[in-house]
Design a protein around this motif. Structure first.
Motif: not given
Length: 755
Positions: A42-46, A95-103, A147-154
């Motif tokens: 949640k905090e790394l997302h920013l 990337v994987y941490k954020l991917q699990a939360e579907e940001y 485009l709204a990309l997931n963390p890995f794609e971004y």
């Protein structure tokens, strides 16, 4: 830095930005690793968009980032960067941490490649899996789409974009090379996510959702336009009918491989649509995108790895009976080159062939082309380079269909235009190129050697015969149709026995790339054969010129070596002809040798016999003789070259006769320095002579017989020693001696000195 529980996300981002400008690079990376480990998603997302932009630079080029293209292995930061960005490093953990939360993270459509951007802005969704369910429609209109990309794609999008984004680099920076951090990272990511052995390593991070979730497959109802030949994700049949994404771990992990490949292909190759490519054939149309050498080098790395990836398909998976038991990764191997790369790379190379400068930098484009049309070089088998030169296309490989085993066709026939049309483009370039330049000669040699491989020309001819088969012969097979993914097919259409005829496959390939109304020009047709014969004449003429320059260079080098003993060698290293270059075996070969081998290979490719080649050379030689005969004196052909005849020795004598016949002062000087008839008359009383010799003595001539006198040689030696006493070099002394000799003759003719 404070503990995670004590600090708010806004303060975290502000502190990281401040640290990046005040603290050493190593310390910043160490603190980033700690933040990634300690803080929740949640905090790394920013901080994620800021961190990615800080590493790879901004899409508009204002922020340069870490300059991965200029970071060499000798730099102190190199190992730090590689550890931080490797597929198992801290950045990918984030990337994987954020991917699990579907940001989701937004990319403006304005930063997409030209054809994709124009299509979206016109309200048509391109047939690109990367865009499936990713478009974000704002209220302000289509011009601000994103485009709204997931963390890995971004992450991969920003990484791929950094190669092609123009940046404002500081002066003095070196260009990127094959050992730069960026190039090594591309190679590392390709080997990790598209492995030639084993499977893609699973995500090392397991969360409450079970694992890192893949993106949703494309909805069947989404309409697509005809850009590219991409289609639905390979995962569709593996996950669309399963109760949960965790039921098939292999299907979960393959989505990263497909996403990486889609991003790389779209960002590096999809800068010209087929329609734009056809318009670019007109010289009035300005090219919308110009690739750099570094860009093409990375594209070649991608091509080579995809061939190795495709050729690593297990033998038991090649047969059609094994299709229902293949894993997603093995299925990707069968279709990756033909379905992902072929069309976009063809248009990309066509553009480079037509617009690249006519200089040696074209070598990077050439090698990319040659890498694509030789997939058998990347089978993973270790071969002896000496024996591999004559090996040609491996028989084992010929029976293997790269794209799909059910087709039972050859790679050459499925990529016919890659061989024939691009070869014609190469011919159009090379006839306008200076082939005396060794680097240009090497490029001709490389192409001729590749196309002269055993079996290859026959395979190309067979493909052309299939394409040119009359349409009326095919009427009884019209119930078969070729469904490309761009026209209702998919990556899985290879499973259906829709195409079983090579004729349809070759025709579909050509018409799909060049259009239904294309006028195909045969590589082995009469029109192109005339161009090849013209090229052979140009090569032979350049070969003769390069041979003469090489011989003259050897003479100059020998003279410089001798004269350097007197301190009179030429200091200009560029004076000699540099005609050597290392070939693909590591040996140093001269320009004329490259061209001689190229002639041999071209004769093999187009089946020119010795008689035809001799006739061509004779035609060229007669034209040269007509031109040279107006410049050279009379001579005959000897074993070691041209030899002057007696007439040739005297052909310039008319100028001497005219000079010595003048009654003025110049005539007196001419009669003094040239052996005049009066001097010859004095000599007749002292030696016997024939009538022919007497006739020669009656004509003015330049005589150097006095230099054979011991007295003269001793006097010259004393003069050189006298000059050395006054610190005069050999050149200065020679000039003074010649000046003194001229003044001596001048004073004698003016009657100031006795004769």
């Amino acid at each position: 830095m404070a503990a995670p529980a004590m600090q708010q996300p806004s303060y975290l981002l502000a502190n990281l930005k401040m640290d990046s400008t005040t603290k050493p690079f190593l310390q910043c990376c160490q603190e980033l690793v700690k933040v990634i480990d300690d803080y929740p998603a949640k905090e790394l997302h920013l901080i994620f968009p800021w961190l990615v932009e800080s590493v790879f630079g901004s899409l508009d080029g204002v922020i340069v980032g870490w300059n991965l293209g200029f970071l060499q292995a000798c730099s102190n930061q190199y190992n730090i960067v590689m550890d931080f960005l490797n597929p198992s490093g801290p950045m990918m953990k984030l990337v994987y941490k954020l991917q699990a939360e579907e940001y989701k993270y937004e990319i403006p459509v304005s930063f997409l490649p030209g054809p994709v951007k124009v299509s979206i802005q016109e309200g048509v969704l391109p047939d690109c899996p990367l865009l499936n369910n990713k478009l974000h429609f704002p209220l302000s209109g289509l011009q601000t789409l994103s485009l709204a990309l997931n963390p890995f794609e971004y992450y991969m999008f920003m990484f791929a974009s950094s190669l092609i984004t123009p940046k404002n680099y500081s002066l003095g920076q070196h260009v990127s090379s094959l050992d730069s951090a960026y190039f090594v990272l591309v190679d590392t990511y390709l080997k990790y996510f598209l492995p030639t052995e084993g499977s893609v390593p699973p995500s090392p991070f397991i969360y409450k959702r079970g694992s890192v979730s893949p993106p949703a497959p494309r909805a069947p109802s989404v309409p697509f336009a005809g850009y590219g030949i991409h289609s639905a994700s390979l995962l569709k049949r593996h996950i669309s009918h399963q109760p949960s994404v965790t039921a098939d771990p292999a299907a979960q992990e393959i989505w990263r491989s497909e996403a990486l490949l889609q991003v790389f292909v779209e960002m590096w190759l999809h800068h010209y649509s087929l329609e734009m490519y056809q318009k670019l054939q007109s010289p009035q149309v300005k090219e919308p995108f110009t690739p750099t050498e570094e860009h093409v080098l990375v594209v070649r790395l991608l091509v080579k790895h995809l061939h190795a990836f495709s050729c690593s398909l297990k033998p038991e998976q090649v047969s059609s009976s094994a299709h229902s038991h293949t894993s997603p990764l093995e299925e990707l191997k069968r279709v990756v080159v033909h379905r992902f790369v072929q069309q976009k790379l063809y248009v990309f190379l066509q553009h480079c062939f037509g617009h690249w400068p006519l200089d040696a930098s074209f070598r990077v484009v050439l090698e990319t082309w040659l890498s694509y049309i030789q997939p058998w070089r990347y089978t993973g088998e270790k071969t002896n380079p000496q024996t591999d030169q004559n090996k040609g296309v491996p028989e084992k490989w010929l029976n293997k269909c790269v794209c799909s085993a059910s087709f039972k066709s050859l790679f050459v026939q499925e990529n016919l235009l890659m061989y024939t049309k691009l070869f014609q483009g190469f011919l159009n370039r090379v006839v306008r190129t200076d082939l005396v330049n060794v680097k240009n000669a090497l490029m001709v040699f490389r192409v001729a050697k590749v196309f002269a491989q055993p079996n290859l020309s026959e395979m190309i001819q067979k493909g052309e015969q299939l394409f040119l088969e009359p349409e009326h012969v095919l009427h009884h097979r019209q119930h078969r149709c070729f469904l490309s993914p761009g026209h209702g097919g998919s990556f899985l259409s290879a499973r259906q026995p829709v195409v079983t005829d090579r004729v349809f496959r070759v025709k579909s390939h050509v018409y799909g790339l060049e259009g239904q109304d294309c006028q195909y020009k045969q590589m082995f047709g009469m029109e192109l054969r005339g161009t090849v014969l013209k090229l052979i004449q140009i090569i032979d003429q350049a070969r003769q010129t390069a041979k003469k320059m090489s011989d003259q260079s050897a003479e100059v080098a020998a003279n410089n070596s001798f004269m350097s003993w007197f301190g009179m060698g030429s200091p200009d290293l560029n004076y000699t002809f540099n005609g050597g270059e290392v070939d693909d075996t590591g040996a140093c070969v001269k320009t004329h040798e490259f061209l001689e081998r190229s002639l041999d290979y071209l004769c093999q490719i187009f089946r020119l016999n010795a008689g035809q080649l001799s006739q061509l050379m004779a035609t060229l030689g007669s034209g040269q003789d007509d031109g040279n005969s107006k410049q050279l004196p009379d001579c005959v052909q000897g074993e070691n070259g041209l030899i002057l005849t007696d007439l040739g020795r005297m052909q310039f004598g008319g100028h001497m006769d005219a000079l010595c016949s003048r009654p003025d002062f110049l005539g007196q000087l001419g009669r003094h320095y040239l052996a005049s008839p009066e001097a010859a008359a004095d000599g007749r009383c002292r030696s016997p002579e024939t009538r022919l010799t007497a006739e020669r003595y009656r004509r003015p001539r330049l005589s150097l017989r006095m230099l054979a006198s011991y007295r003269t040689l001793l006097m010259l030696l004393l003069l050189y020693l006298f000059g050395a006493l006054f610190s005069l070099g050999p050149m200065s002394s020679t000039l003074l001696i010649l000046t003194g000799g001229f003044l001596y003759g001048l004073l004698r003719k003016c009657r100031f000195l006795p004769k």
